[in-house]
Design an enzyme around this catalytic site. Structure first.
Site, PDB file in Angstrom:
ATOM      1  N   HIS A  99      15.076  22.867   6.112  1.00  0.00           N
ATOM      2  CA  HIS A  99      13.909  23.311   6.862  1.00  0.00           C
ATOM      3  C   HIS A  99      12.838  22.239   6.854  1.00  0.00           C
ATOM      4  O   HIS A  99      12.708  21.479   5.898  1.00  0.00           O
ATOM      5  CB  HIS A  99      13.339  24.614   6.284  1.00  0.00           C
ATOM      6  CG  HIS A  99      13.031  24.550   4.827  1.00  0.00           C
ATOM      7  ND1 HIS A  99      14.003  24.656   3.854  1.00  0.00           N
ATOM      8  CD2 HIS A  99      11.864  24.369   4.163  1.00  0.00           C
ATOM      9  CE1 HIS A  99      13.445  24.566   2.658  1.00  0.00           C
ATOM     10  NE2 HIS A  99      12.138  24.378   2.825  1.00  0.00           N
ATOM     11  N   HIS A 101       8.712  21.940   7.287  1.00  0.00           N
ATOM     12  CA  HIS A 101       7.438  22.646   7.362  1.00  0.00           C
ATOM     13  C   HIS A 101       6.573  21.971   8.425  1.00  0.00           C
ATOM     14  O   HIS A 101       6.526  20.736   8.498  1.00  0.00           O
ATOM     15  CB  HIS A 101       6.670  22.535   6.038  1.00  0.00           C
ATOM     16  CG  HIS A 101       7.364  23.135   4.854  1.00  0.00           C
ATOM     17  ND1 HIS A 101       6.992  24.342   4.317  1.00  0.00           N
ATOM     18  CD2 HIS A 101       8.404  22.690   4.094  1.00  0.00           C
ATOM     19  CE1 HIS A 101       7.766  24.620   3.275  1.00  0.00           C
ATOM     20  NE2 HIS A 101       8.636  23.625   3.114  1.00  0.00           N
TER      21      HIS A 101
HETATM   22  P1  DGP Z   1      10.518  24.544   0.139  1.00  0.00           P
HETATM   23  O1  DGP Z   1       9.755  24.727  -1.145  1.00  0.00           O
HETATM   24  O2  DGP Z   1      10.160  23.245   0.843  1.00  0.00           O
HETATM   25  O3  DGP Z   1      12.012  24.706  -0.078  1.00  0.00           O
HETATM   26  O4  DGP Z   1       9.998  25.704   1.116  1.00  0.00           O
HETATM   27  C1  DGP Z   1      10.569  26.947   1.211  1.00  0.00           C
HETATM   28  C2  DGP Z   1       9.594  27.808   1.966  1.00  0.00           C
HETATM   29  O5  DGP Z   1      10.281  28.971   2.404  1.00  0.00           O
HETATM   30  C3  DGP Z   1       8.410  28.293   1.133  1.00  0.00           C
HETATM   31  O6  DGP Z   1       7.202  27.725   1.650  1.00  0.00           O
HETATM   32  C4  DGP Z   1       8.418  29.796   1.288  1.00  0.00           C
HETATM   33  C5  DGP Z   1       9.367  30.021   2.429  1.00  0.00           C
HETATM   34  N1  DGP Z   1      10.131  31.245   2.333  1.00  0.00           N
HETATM   35  C6  DGP Z   1      10.902  31.632   1.280  1.00  0.00           C
HETATM   36  N2  DGP Z   1      11.464  32.830   1.532  1.00  0.00           N
HETATM   37  C7  DGP Z   1      11.059  33.191   2.784  1.00  0.00           C
HETATM   38  C8  DGP Z   1      11.300  34.332   3.609  1.00  0.00           C
HETATM   39  O7  DGP Z   1      12.022  35.268   3.250  1.00  0.00           O
HETATM   40  N3  DGP Z   1      10.692  34.359   4.824  1.00  0.00           N
HETATM   41  C9  DGP Z   1       9.879  33.346   5.256  1.00  0.00           C
HETATM   42  N4  DGP Z   1       9.320  33.473   6.466  1.00  0.00           N
HETATM   43  N5  DGP Z   1       9.628  32.246   4.510  1.00  0.00           N
HETATM   44  C10 DGP Z   1      10.209  32.180   3.286  1.00  0.00           C
END
Ligand code: DGP
Length: 134
Positions: A99, A101
């Protein structure tokens, strides 16, 4: 992957606030809700991060990242964006489905996004020799 939260979002098993979708990619708001309009862009197919996705598929995701970034700046009132991407645990990746951001920015918003270094004075000549790829 059955135990991957982002795969569950792709399949519709888990909800999200969807911003964009096409046959290969999905963009949705980050549940952290820590920065205004914090958005995640993912490939629908499961890859751990940029270290295992094939180049052509990564290029497609980057194209979508650009499309959404331009939309935010051209149509949504933002002045710029930061993109952040973590690869592997040591880099603070917490969800192991690739992913990117997007943190939309406004002039003088006061956010400090880029990690601050420790002001080390590395020998850049030596470092470049160690890292050289071709
Ligand atoms: P990272 O730390 O770069 O792997 O970012 C993972 C991101 O994913 C973190 O900012 C929170 C987001 N995240 C985790 N679980 C979910 C979810 O169930 N839904 C959404 N929309 N975001 C999520």
């Amino acid at each position: 992957m059955s135990d991957c939260i982002f795969c569950k979002i792709v399949s519709g098993e888990s909800p999200c606030y969807k911003i964009y979708e096409d046959e290969n990619c999905l963009a949705f708001l980050d549940v952290a809700n820590d920065f205004y309009a914090h958005t995640l862009v993912i490939p629908k197919k499961h890859y751990k991060n940029i270290l295992d996705i094939p180049n052509s598929e990564l290029n497609y995701v980057i194209g979508v990242l650009q499309k959404i970034s331009k939309h935010y700046v051209e149509n949504c009132g933002f002045d710029g964006i930061n993109t952040i991407n973590a690869n592997n645990k040591c880099a603070n990746q917490s969800v192991f489905h690739l992913h990117f951001h997007i943190i939309p920015r406004r002039n003088n918003d006061g956010l400090h996004i880029f990690p601050e270094g420790q002001n080390n004075k590395f020998d850049l000549e030596e470092v470049s020799h160690k890292l050289k790829l071709n």
